[in-house]
Design a protein around this motif. Structure first.
Motif: not given
Length: 131
Positions: A54, A50-51, A112, A57, A104-109
């Motif tokens: 991200r 997943p990381l 972001r 992307r 984005y790397y942390a996945g904070i949608v």
């Protein structure tokens, strides 16, 4: 060199770092097996974590945004309208991209998307200064 062109160079470096980071994260380049994979032909890449997904992307988005940013900045410079508003927009764009990558790397949608929007505002400021 103008402030705007300086931020084009900074953003080019940031884009390169984002692409390199995505590649290393995907290949796990800090391990011996990953380093071997990274310097090879990459014919048999593992599925991205997943990381890694991200990071890939985020780097692709950074590259796509850099093309637009550089075009606007260089057009302003060539037209001789590279003034304080263009430089301010360039700074906003750059710093938004600096924040965008780790978010984005942390996945904070939601954050972001908000940070991405701030970068777009920076581009809009640059364009509006030229019109």
């Amino acid at each position: 060199m103008t402030d705007t062109l300086r931020f084009v160079v900074y953003t080019a470096i940031l884009t390169w770092v984002a692409l390199l980071a995505a590649s290393l994260i995907r290949a796990r380049g800090w391990t011996f097996a990953g380093m071997t994979l990274a310097i090879g032909n990459r014919d048999k890449m593992p599925e991205p974590s997943p990381l890694a997904g991200r990071a890939m992307r985020a780097s692709q988005n950074t590259l796509e945004g850099f093309v637009l940013f550089a075009a606007v900045a260089l057009a302003a410079h060539a037209a001789g309208v590279d003034g304080p508003r263009v430089a301010m927009g360039a700074q906003i764009y750059f710093w938004a991209r600096v924040v965008y990558l780790p978010v984005y790397y942390a996945g904070i949608v939601f954050l972001r998307t908000l940070v991405w929007g701030v970068g777009i505002v920076g581009l809009a400021i640059m364009v509006s200064a030229m019109l």
